[in-house]
Design a protein around this motif. Structure first.
Motif, short mmCIF file in Angstrom:
data_model
loop_
_atom_site.label_atom_id
_atom_site.label_comp_id
_atom_site.label_asym_id
_atom_site.label_seq_id
_atom_site.Cartn_x
_atom_site.Cartn_y
_atom_site.Cartn_z
N TRP A 42 6.20 -2.24 13.32
CA TRP A 42 5.56 -1.66 12.09
C TRP A 42 4.78 -0.31 12.44
O TRP A 42 4.56 -0.10 13.57
CB TRP A 42 4.40 -2.54 11.41
CG TRP A 42 5.16 -3.71 10.88
CD1 TRP A 42 5.29 -4.99 11.41
CD2 TRP A 42 5.40 -3.92 9.52
NE1 TRP A 42 5.77 -5.80 10.52
CE2 TRP A 42 5.97 -4.97 9.31
CE3 TRP A 42 5.55 -2.93 8.45
CZ2 TRP A 42 6.48 -5.63 7.95
CZ3 TRP A 42 5.85 -3.43 7.17
CH2 TRP A 42 6.39 -4.68 7.04
N ASP A 100 4.58 2.75 6.86
CA ASP A 100 5.18 1.45 6.13
C ASP A 100 4.19 0.85 5.29
O ASP A 100 4.57 -0.19 4.66
CB ASP A 100 5.66 0.32 7.22
CG ASP A 100 6.76 0.76 8.27
OD1 ASP A 100 7.65 1.32 7.62
OD2 ASP A 100 6.64 0.35 9.33
N LEU A 154 5.08 -2.11 2.33
CA LEU A 154 4.23 -3.46 2.93
C LEU A 154 3.51 -4.06 1.57
O LEU A 154 3.78 -4.82 0.95
CB LEU A 154 3.44 -3.05 3.84
CG LEU A 154 2.62 -4.51 4.45
CD1 LEU A 154 3.48 -5.32 4.86
CD2 LEU A 154 1.38 -3.83 5.46
N LEU A 204 -1.26 -3.19 9.57
CA LEU A 204 -0.62 -2.33 10.82
C LEU A 204 -1.48 -2.39 11.65
O LEU A 204 -0.93 -2.10 12.85
CB LEU A 204 -0.51 -1.01 10.04
CG LEU A 204 0.55 -1.30 8.76
CD1 LEU A 204 0.66 0.15 7.87
CD2 LEU A 204 2.02 -1.34 9.03
N ALA A 239 9.11 -4.93 11.67
CA ALA A 239 9.48 -4.59 10.23
C ALA A 239 10.92 -4.93 10.23
O ALA A 239 11.76 -4.41 11.12
CB ALA A 239 8.98 -3.41 9.91
N ASN A 261 9.76 -9.39 7.33
CA ASN A 261 8.79 -9.30 8.60
C ASN A 261 9.03 -10.50 9.46
O ASN A 261 9.09 -11.62 8.97
CB ASN A 261 7.28 -9.45 8.05
CG ASN A 261 6.39 -9.44 9.15
OD1 ASN A 261 6.06 -8.67 10.11
ND2 ASN A 261 5.70 -10.56 9.21
#
Length: 182
Positions: free
Chosen positions: A21, A25, A29, A56, A72, A86
């Motif tokens: 990740w 992102d 998310l 994160l 990710a 995920n």
């Protein structure tokens, strides 16, 4: 963290890219967690920018500690890539023979074979990466009332092992599925 994994395309779905990740992102998310189904299956839903930043940050810390590896999962689109899932490898401890794999799938990707392919890619990576450290078994756990997760486990090569009785913080009984290193 330059680790990038791939899951092959199928006749009906594009290939997948799995990578650690990144800070950028956060919006994807948050968008994934707007799904009430995803929120219902997770203990720590991500509903605010602060929670996304914390997710994160924990992901980076897990990689840095060499104990928890969150990926990710992305698929290509005409505009670039979109987040579809995920997958996390957790509880990795040198000398301990077992670790756990967990995952979630974003709503638009469900039912398209994304989760089994992504879980299998991380599983293969984990067995290769941690074989010298003694990793011989991976476990995938889910609640008994989540038959979709049972199917993902089976399609990913994880055999049903046992029913786990509910215990805090898990409100319902669960299933343990196991895959052994080849």
């Amino acid at each position: 963290m330059s680790i990038v994994l791939h899951a092959a395309a199928t006749p009906s779905a594009p290939g997948l890219l799995l990578r650690p990740w990144r800070d950028d992102d956060a919006e994807a998310l948050l968008a994934a967690y707007r799904d009430p189904v995803l929120r219902s299956w997770t203990r720590l839903p991500v509903t605010t920018r602060a929670e996304a930043r914390a997710f994160l940050r924990r992901s980076r810390q897990g990689w840095a500690a060499d104990r928890r590896f969150s990926f990710a999962v992305l698929e290509p689109t005409a505009e670039g890539e979109r987040l579809v899932a995920n997958v996390v490898l957790k509880e990795v401890t040198p000398g301990r023979p077992a670790a756990e794999v967990g995952y979630w799938t974003a709503a638009p990707a469900r039912g398209r074979g994304v989760a089994p392919r992504a879980v299998a890619a991380v599983t293969d990576w984990a067995f290769a990466r941690f074989a010298a450290g003694g990793l011989t078994r991976l476990e995938l756990l889910h609640q008994v009332d989540n038959p979709a997760s049972c199917r993902v486990a089976e399609k990913s090569g994880y055999a049903f092992a046992e029913v786990l009785r509910a215990r805090p913080p898990f409100p319902r009984d669960g299933h343990r599925h196991v895959r052994h290193r080849p």
